[in-house]
Design a protein around this motif. Structure first.
Motif, mmCIF file in Angstrom:
data_model
loop_
_atom_site.group_PDB
_atom_site.id
_atom_site.type_symbol
_atom_site.label_atom_id
_atom_site.label_comp_id
_atom_site.label_asym_id
_atom_site.label_seq_id
_atom_site.Cartn_x
_atom_site.Cartn_y
_atom_site.Cartn_z
ATOM 1 N N LEU A 49 0.860 -1.173 0.000
ATOM 2 C CA LEU A 49 0.000 0.000 0.000
ATOM 3 C C LEU A 49 0.902 1.230 0.000
ATOM 4 O O LEU A 49 1.855 1.305 0.773
ATOM 5 C CB LEU A 49 -0.911 0.014 1.233
ATOM 6 C CG LEU A 49 -1.882 -1.158 1.372
ATOM 7 C CD1 LEU A 49 -2.642 -1.069 2.692
ATOM 8 C CD2 LEU A 49 -2.859 -1.216 0.197
ATOM 9 N N ILE A 50 0.609 2.176 -0.878
ATOM 10 C CA ILE A 50 1.428 3.384 -1.002
ATOM 11 C C ILE A 50 0.613 4.586 -0.559
ATOM 12 O O ILE A 50 -0.477 4.845 -1.085
ATOM 13 C CB ILE A 50 1.912 3.569 -2.448
ATOM 14 C CG1 ILE A 50 2.689 2.329 -2.908
ATOM 15 C CG2 ILE A 50 2.789 4.817 -2.563
ATOM 16 C CD1 ILE A 50 3.057 2.356 -4.380
ATOM 17 N N LYS A 51 1.131 5.337 0.428
ATOM 18 C CA LYS A 51 0.446 6.530 0.935
ATOM 19 C C LYS A 51 0.660 7.704 -0.015
ATOM 20 O O LYS A 51 1.523 7.662 -0.908
ATOM 21 C CB LYS A 51 0.965 6.856 2.328
ATOM 22 C CG LYS A 51 0.705 5.740 3.339
ATOM 23 C CD LYS A 51 1.416 5.966 4.662
ATOM 24 C CE LYS A 51 0.858 7.138 5.444
ATOM 25 N NZ LYS A 51 1.441 7.210 6.805
ATOM 26 N N GLY A 76 5.065 0.164 8.496
ATOM 27 C CA GLY A 76 4.455 1.480 8.355
ATOM 28 C C GLY A 76 3.200 1.602 9.190
ATOM 29 O O GLY A 76 2.823 0.683 9.917
ATOM 30 N N GLU A 77 2.542 2.754 9.077
ATOM 31 C CA GLU A 77 1.336 3.014 9.867
ATOM 32 C C GLU A 77 0.287 3.697 8.990
ATOM 33 O O GLU A 77 0.601 4.556 8.171
ATOM 34 C CB GLU A 77 1.663 3.907 11.067
ATOM 35 C CG GLU A 77 0.488 4.166 11.982
ATOM 36 C CD GLU A 77 0.859 5.058 13.158
ATOM 37 O OE1 GLU A 77 -0.046 5.399 13.941
ATOM 38 O OE2 GLU A 77 2.048 5.420 13.285
ATOM 39 N N LEU A 78 -0.948 3.285 9.171
ATOM 40 C CA LEU A 78 -2.060 3.908 8.461
ATOM 41 C C LEU A 78 -3.139 4.296 9.452
ATOM 42 O O LEU A 78 -3.281 3.684 10.514
ATOM 43 C CB LEU A 78 -2.633 2.943 7.416
ATOM 44 C CG LEU A 78 -1.792 2.710 6.159
ATOM 45 C CD1 LEU A 78 -2.299 1.508 5.385
ATOM 46 C CD2 LEU A 78 -1.789 3.959 5.271
ATOM 47 N N ARG A 79 -3.903 5.319 9.088
ATOM 48 C CA ARG A 79 -4.998 5.786 9.934
ATOM 49 C C ARG A 79 -6.298 5.777 9.146
ATOM 50 O O ARG A 79 -6.299 5.861 7.910
ATOM 51 C CB ARG A 79 -4.723 7.212 10.440
ATOM 52 C CG ARG A 79 -3.429 7.366 11.220
ATOM 53 C CD ARG A 79 -3.219 8.817 11.636
ATOM 54 N NE ARG A 79 -1.911 9.034 12.221
ATOM 55 C CZ ARG A 79 -1.629 8.801 13.498
ATOM 56 N NH1 ARG A 79 -2.584 8.335 14.308
ATOM 57 N NH2 ARG A 79 -0.408 9.032 13.968
ATOM 58 N N GLU A 80 -7.385 5.691 9.851
ATOM 59 C CA GLU A 80 -8.693 5.751 9.220
ATOM 60 C C GLU A 80 -8.824 7.048 8.426
ATOM 61 O O GLU A 80 -8.483 8.128 8.913
ATOM 62 C CB GLU A 80 -9.787 5.670 10.283
ATOM 63 C CG GLU A 80 -11.192 5.604 9.729
ATOM 64 C CD GLU A 80 -12.237 5.438 10.816
ATOM 65 O OE1 GLU A 80 -13.371 5.903 10.598
ATOM 66 O OE2 GLU A 80 -11.917 4.867 11.868
ATOM 67 N N GLY A 81 -9.298 6.953 7.201
ATOM 68 C CA GLY A 81 -9.447 8.113 6.337
ATOM 69 C C GLY A 81 -8.296 8.319 5.376
ATOM 70 O O GLY A 81 -8.414 9.103 4.414
ATOM 71 N N ASP A 82 -7.166 7.626 5.598
ATOM 72 C CA ASP A 82 -6.030 7.750 4.677
ATOM 73 C C ASP A 82 -6.407 7.217 3.295
ATOM 74 O O ASP A 82 -7.115 6.215 3.170
ATOM 75 C CB ASP A 82 -4.824 6.955 5.191
ATOM 76 C CG ASP A 82 -4.085 7.666 6.317
ATOM 77 O OD1 ASP A 82 -4.376 8.844 6.575
ATOM 78 O OD2 ASP A 82 -3.198 7.022 6.924
ATOM 79 N N ASN A 83 -5.915 7.894 2.264
ATOM 80 C CA ASN A 83 -6.042 7.396 0.893
ATOM 81 C C ASN A 83 -4.764 6.658 0.518
ATOM 82 O O ASN A 83 -3.653 7.137 0.808
ATOM 83 C CB ASN A 83 -6.294 8.548 -0.082
ATOM 84 C CG ASN A 83 -7.655 9.181 0.125
ATOM 85 O OD1 ASN A 83 -8.669 8.493 0.131
ATOM 86 N ND2 ASN A 83 -7.681 10.499 0.306
#
Length: 235
Positions: A49-51, A76-83
């Motif tokens: 997954l690429i931010k 890595g880290e992702l948050r709700e709402g990230d595309n």
């Protein structure tokens, strides 16, 4: 919110845009995905997954959780709402697609010629294995030879959807022994015209010519009515 499963309609989607709808530790739920979560004997996809800022996060496992698809991430880290942009490990996926379509043709030959059903199986990128309820393991090379003849004809592989009641009217729609027909109202059907038609949720190639040639790795006698074949596909 249910994850939209893009691979059900198009197995050739390699990259896609999505939004993070939920995060639970290292498990990320997206609003849509082309990552196959595994099932039906196939292993799950992997990839990344690429931010938006270019940061790349590895997807090391994908699994179904109810009507959502969880992507297990590392690095890595992702948050709700990230595309994010999802990118599938295509070489790995495509090899499994080829093996999956090969397994359908082998199942069709075994069923039509010897009334044999598959009692178990597994598909990885390196090889596949199928168990048939056959008494004679010498029949397996005959099945593979006939399957290769069919694959070389370049037959289109069709994918479409039918209501459960209509699908159940098709003879041999479920070719796995002891497998109950799916209880969902709409079935995904994979058809190789004139050869095979099955209820199936996994990715396939568009034409049998893409599979290449099935090569037997080894055959095992697993009991009186259980013969196992390990095989791969070669261009």
């Amino acid at each position: 919110m249910a994850t939209e499963e893009l691979y059900l309609k198009d197995s050739y989607i390699k990259e896609f845009e999505a939004k993070v709808t939920k995060v639970n530790g290292n498990e990320v739920i997206l609003d849509k995905t082309a990552f196959y979560p595994g099932g039906g004997g196939l292993e799950n996809d992997v990839g990344k997954l690429i931010k938006n800022n270019g940061e790349t996060i590895n997807v090391k496992e994908v699994k179904r959780q109810g009507d959502e698809i969880a992507h297990v991430i590392e690095g890595g880290e992702l948050r709700e709402g990230d595309n994010v942009k999802g990118v599938i490990d295509w070489d790995r996926r495509y090899k499994m697609m080829r093996l999956h379509t090969a397994s359908h043709v082998m199942a069709a030959v075994a069923y039509s010629q010897f009334n044999a059903l598959i009692t178990g199986g597994h598909i990885s990128p390196e090889y596949a294995k199928d168990d048939f309820n056959l008494e004679n393991k010498d029949l397996i090379p005959q099945i593979v030879e006939k399957a290769n003849e069919i694959l070389s004809k370049g037959i289109e592989v069709k994918v479409y959807f039918l209501p459960r009641e209509e699908a159940l009217k098709i003879p041999g729609i479920v070719k796995l022994a002891e497998r109950n027909p799916p209880s969902i109202p709409i079935w995904r059907i994979v058809e190789i015209p004139g050869i095979d038609i099955q209820a199936d949720g996994g990715p396939h190639v568009k034409n049998t010519s893409e599979v290449g040639k099935i090569r037997i790795i080894k055959i095992e006698n697993r009991g009186k009515n259980r013969k196992r074949v390990y095989y791969t596909v070669e261009s």
